[in-house]
Design an enzyme around this catalytic site. Structure first.
Site, PDB file in Angstrom:
ATOM      1  N   GLU A 135       0.787  -1.157  -0.049  1.00 21.86           N
ATOM      2  CA  GLU A 135      -0.043  -0.094  -0.054  1.00 21.86           C
ATOM      3  C   GLU A 135       0.706   1.268   0.064  1.00 21.86           C
ATOM      4  O   GLU A 135       0.288   2.360  -0.418  1.00 21.86           O
ATOM      5  CB  GLU A 135      -0.839  -0.044   1.278  1.00 21.86           C
ATOM      6  CG  GLU A 135      -1.839  -1.099   1.341  1.00 21.86           C
ATOM      7  CD  GLU A 135      -1.654  -2.347   1.761  1.00 21.86           C
ATOM      8  OE1 GLU A 135      -2.493  -3.306   1.906  1.00 21.86           O
ATOM      9  OE2 GLU A 135      -0.374  -2.493   1.854  1.00 21.86           O
TER      10      GLU A 135
ATOM     11  N   PHE B  22     -12.197  -6.776  13.563  1.00 29.39           N
ATOM     12  CA  PHE B  22     -11.140  -7.045  12.784  1.00 29.39           C
ATOM     13  C   PHE B  22     -10.723  -5.999  11.683  1.00 29.39           C
ATOM     14  O   PHE B  22     -11.535  -5.615  10.825  1.00 29.39           O
ATOM     15  CB  PHE B  22     -11.630  -8.389  12.002  1.00 29.39           C
ATOM     16  CG  PHE B  22     -10.499  -9.168  11.347  1.00 29.39           C
ATOM     17  CD1 PHE B  22      -9.348  -9.471  11.676  1.00 29.39           C
ATOM     18  CD2 PHE B  22     -10.549  -9.044   9.738  1.00 29.39           C
ATOM     19  CE1 PHE B  22      -8.300  -9.845  10.966  1.00 29.39           C
ATOM     20  CE2 PHE B  22      -9.464  -9.555   8.924  1.00 29.39           C
ATOM     21  CZ  PHE B  22      -8.323 -10.043   9.580  1.00 29.39           C
ATOM     22  N   GLN B  23      -9.807  -5.500  11.785  1.00 27.79           N
ATOM     23  CA  GLN B  23      -9.027  -4.717  10.787  1.00 27.79           C
ATOM     24  C   GLN B  23      -9.677  -3.179  11.069  1.00 27.79           C
ATOM     25  O   GLN B  23      -9.616  -2.497  10.142  1.00 27.79           O
ATOM     26  CB  GLN B  23      -8.952  -5.281   9.428  1.00 27.79           C
ATOM     27  CG  GLN B  23      -7.823  -6.392   9.325  1.00 27.79           C
ATOM     28  CD  GLN B  23      -7.698  -6.736   7.832  1.00 27.79           C
ATOM     29  OE1 GLN B  23      -8.630  -6.351   6.947  1.00 27.79           O
ATOM     30  NE2 GLN B  23      -6.548  -7.419   7.755  1.00 27.79           N
TER      31      GLN B  23
ATOM     32  N   MET C 156      24.329   8.878   3.009  1.00 31.17           N
ATOM     33  CA  MET C 156      24.263  10.213   3.669  1.00 31.17           C
ATOM     34  C   MET C 156      24.300  10.166   5.264  1.00 31.17           C
ATOM     35  O   MET C 156      24.926  11.070   5.635  1.00 31.17           O
ATOM     36  CB  MET C 156      22.770  11.061   3.542  1.00 31.17           C
ATOM     37  CG  MET C 156      22.820  12.422   3.669  1.00 31.17           C
ATOM     38  SD  MET C 156      24.154  13.671   2.835  1.00 31.17           S
ATOM     39  CE  MET C 156      23.105  14.056   1.325  1.00 31.17           C
TER      40      MET C 156
ATOM     41  N   LYS D  57     -17.759  -0.223   4.986  1.00 31.45           N
ATOM     42  CA  LYS D  57     -18.478  -1.502   4.004  1.00 31.45           C
ATOM     43  C   LYS D  57     -20.020  -1.246   3.842  1.00 31.45           C
ATOM     44  O   LYS D  57     -20.230  -1.536   2.734  1.00 31.45           O
ATOM     45  CB  LYS D  57     -17.831  -2.623   4.436  1.00 31.45           C
ATOM     46  CG  LYS D  57     -17.962  -3.886   3.612  1.00 31.45           C
ATOM     47  CD  LYS D  57     -17.404  -5.188   3.915  1.00 31.45           C
ATOM     48  CE  LYS D  57     -17.375  -6.296   3.128  1.00 31.45           C
ATOM     49  NZ  LYS D  57     -16.352  -7.374   3.571  1.00 31.45           N
TER      50      LYS D  57
END
Length: 611
Positions: free
Chosen positions: A62, A124-125, A496, A174
């Site tokens: 993602e 969940f999630q 760096m 959802k």
């Protein structure tokens, strides 16, 4: 008022649910490509994408989706769109959203969310992405009912595009995605308010300051491109003959071969640019924000200068440096209004002093021009990058973060700011490859009407540390047959960080060793992408020509000296006239910083630093 054109695609069937309505709304907003990764809470939207005219690009993480949408927007100037599911899908977008916020990139971010009855139950999630992203977006929306969709989507795109662009989040539960949308009207994009023009009084104040100045400098930033002011900016500089310096995001606002272009200012800026700013008596700031990497020690930045600050964002004017003339509003209109009156002062009462000032700036640019005749048989990265910019002058370049990022900024010859995609304010490693994917697809979309036209050249310049952060997106390059060219500068170190540890931490090298890097050529080949490895200067020309001529994606793995550093360098807590430039081994060890990593100092700057 300006209106975003709606899609000219044939009218689709009435959407059956909220997810299908959103898909049609995106098309109406002019979206053709979106980047994402599916999951449970966003699955109804992915069902609506099936058979849609929208092109969905499946990334492999993602964060890649957010950076790809980011690169798409930077290269095209259009709104980038990314999609993810709830929970870890949404949280993986956060770095890319923050990057867009800090660099003013227009994005709309769509996240799935658990159904509204489950919100607040630790389902969940479930994750409060609305709260999590609040500090790093222009606005967040949590859609609780299908009937809210027309207002939310229209406002999200209007806000992302308007004023100072930035990311907007739509959290999409959802149950709202599957809710009945048959009664919803077809989506109509909102008008975008024109940026207000600067007041006449502020323009008169600016003109008065220009008329009095003997050593003026223009300081151009990323706001020049964001304000659609590149051409008028160039007209202003050429008409007034004022020496000009540019920020990292401003590179390309003035052509590189324009003698008035003194180059980038700041920590890794050119000596000509930094000395001009430190000695000027007037600083004309156009779409820049006095970033710390540009100013060095702010209290000693441009100490003799009065300031004209032009910016459409009123919050930036006077935030870090007092503006003697605050020109708030449309940058393009302000520059256009000032060009002829300011140009008239070129031959005014300070004409002789200005000519002397201009010659001083030109002479410094000549005296301190970059050299590319590095000794030895190894590859000299600045010379390689300068040569590649000559071979591919119109290429869009996407950089990761580190030494290679600064070498690109110093040595690539950018003709327009949208050719240069770089994570400026956030400095996010892992940006380069997915942002290049987004840019390549943006360029492909712009030329899709002409099947005879080849894909524009997009080049990702990365380092071995940054590249491995999102290396999985090589699968995306391969799947969509993107002709992306990748230049991987490999010094087997976090370069760096190593350079700073060498200069300011008495060479105590802590956790920068990447000598166990994989075989990058073999890694690319595993994704079906041909790769070449070089380590000698004599092989550079042939390798670069072959890279650009490759019909599809290709990777050039370049081994470089781990001890190579980026010069010049303005140490922290020093002004921009105090540039370290040379072999750090020649700096006595007693002068390295030992007190504090947050505010390093050098005990004897006159010995170690050249002014």
């Amino acid at each position: 008022m300006s209106t975003q054109p709606a899609s000219t695609a044939p009218q689709a069937a009435a959407p059956s649910n909220g997810a299908a309505w959103l898909a049609q709304a995106l098309i109406a907003e002019g979206v053709d490509t979106l980047f994402g990764y599916p999951g449970g809470a966003i699955m109804p939207f992915y069902d609506a994408l099936h058979g849609s005219d929208l092109k969905h690009v499946l990334v492999r993480h993602e964060q890649g989706a957010a950076f790809a949408a980011n690169g798409y927007a930077r290269a095209s100037g259009r709104v980038g769109v990314c999609v993810a599911t709830s929970g870890p899908g949404a949280s993986n977008l956060v770095t890319g959203i923050a990057d867009a916020m800090l660099d003013s990139v227009p994005m709309v971010v769509i996240t799935g969310q658990v159904a509204t009855p489950l919100m607040g139950t630790d389902a969940f999630q479930e994750l409060d992405v609305f709260g999590m992203t609040m500090p790093i977006v222009k606005h967040s929306f949590l859609v609780r009912r299908v009937e809210e969709l027309p207002r939310v989507v229209a406002e999200a795109f209007r806000l992302a595009r308007s004023g100072r662009p930035g990311p907007v989040l739509i959290d999409f539960p959802k149950d709202v995605q599957v809710g009945d949308a048959c009664a919803l009207p077809a989506h109509v994009p909102l008008d975008i308010d024109d940026v207000p023009r600067a007041t006449d009084a502020s323009l008169h104040e600016a003109l008065a300051l220009v008329s009095q100045a003997q050593r003026p400098v223009v300081y151009g930033g990323g706001g020049v491109a964001l304000g659609h002011a590149v051409e008028v900016f160039r007209d202003f500089v050429n008409a007034t003959r004022i020496p000009t310096v540019l920020t990292l995001k401003g590179l390309g606002a003035l052509p590189p071969d324009n003698p008035l272009n003194l180059g980038m200012l700041g920590m890794h800026g050119t000596r000509a640019a930094n000395l001009a700013v430190q000695e000027c008596d007037l600083l004309i700031v156009v779409g820049a924000r006095f970033d710390d990497r540009a100013t060095g020690k702010l209290a000693e930045f441009a100490p003799h200068a009065r300031v004209i600050h032009m910016d459409p964002d009123a919050c930036e004017i006077g935030k870090l440096r007092h503006a003697d003339a605050a020109v708030n509003g449309d940058i393009a209109a302000a520059l256009k209004a000032l060009t002829l009156p300011c140009a008239a002062h070129v031959h005014g009462r300070h004409a002789v002093a200005r000519r002397q000032w201009l010659e001083t700036c030109f002479q410094r640019a000549r005296d301190h021009a970059a050299r590319y005749d590095a000794p030895g048989d190894g590859v000299y990265a600045p010379a390689l990058l300068r040569r590649l910019s000559q071979i591919a002058p119109g290429a869009v370049v996407s950089c990761d973060v580190g030494q290679h990022q600064m070498w690109v900024a110093q040595h690539w010859r950018f003709e327009h700011p949208r050719q240069h995609l770089t994570s400026g304010a956030l400095g996010a490693m892992g940006f380069g490859l997915p942002a290049a994917i987004g840019a390549q697809l943006a360029m492909r979309a712009q030329t899709s009407h002409d099947p005879q036209q080849a894909d524009p050249c997009v080049i990702c310049v990365s380092g071995d540390g940054s590249f491995l952060m999102n290396v999985q997106e090589l699968a995306t390059v391969a799947r969509y047959r993107l002709p992306l060219k990748i230049v991987l500068l490999d010094n087997q170190a976090l370069g760096m960080v190593r350079q700073w540890q060498e200069l300011f931490f008495e060479r105590r090298y802590s956790e920068i060793d990447l000598s166990d890097n994989p075989d990058f050529a073999a890694l690319a080949a595993a994704f079906g992408i041909p790769a070449t490895r070089i380590e000698r200067a004599e092989d550079v020309e042939g390798a670069l020509q072959a890279l650009i001529a490759a019909p599809g994606a290709a990777l050039l793995h370049v081994a470089i000296d781990q001890k190579a550093n980026v010069w010049p360098l303005v140490p922290p807590n020093h002004n921009n006239a105090q540039m370290l430039d040379g072999d750090p081994a020649e700096v006595p060890a007693g002068e390295s910083e030992t007190a504090s990593a947050s505010s390093p100092t050098l005990e004897n700057p006159d010995h170690a630093l050249s002014a």
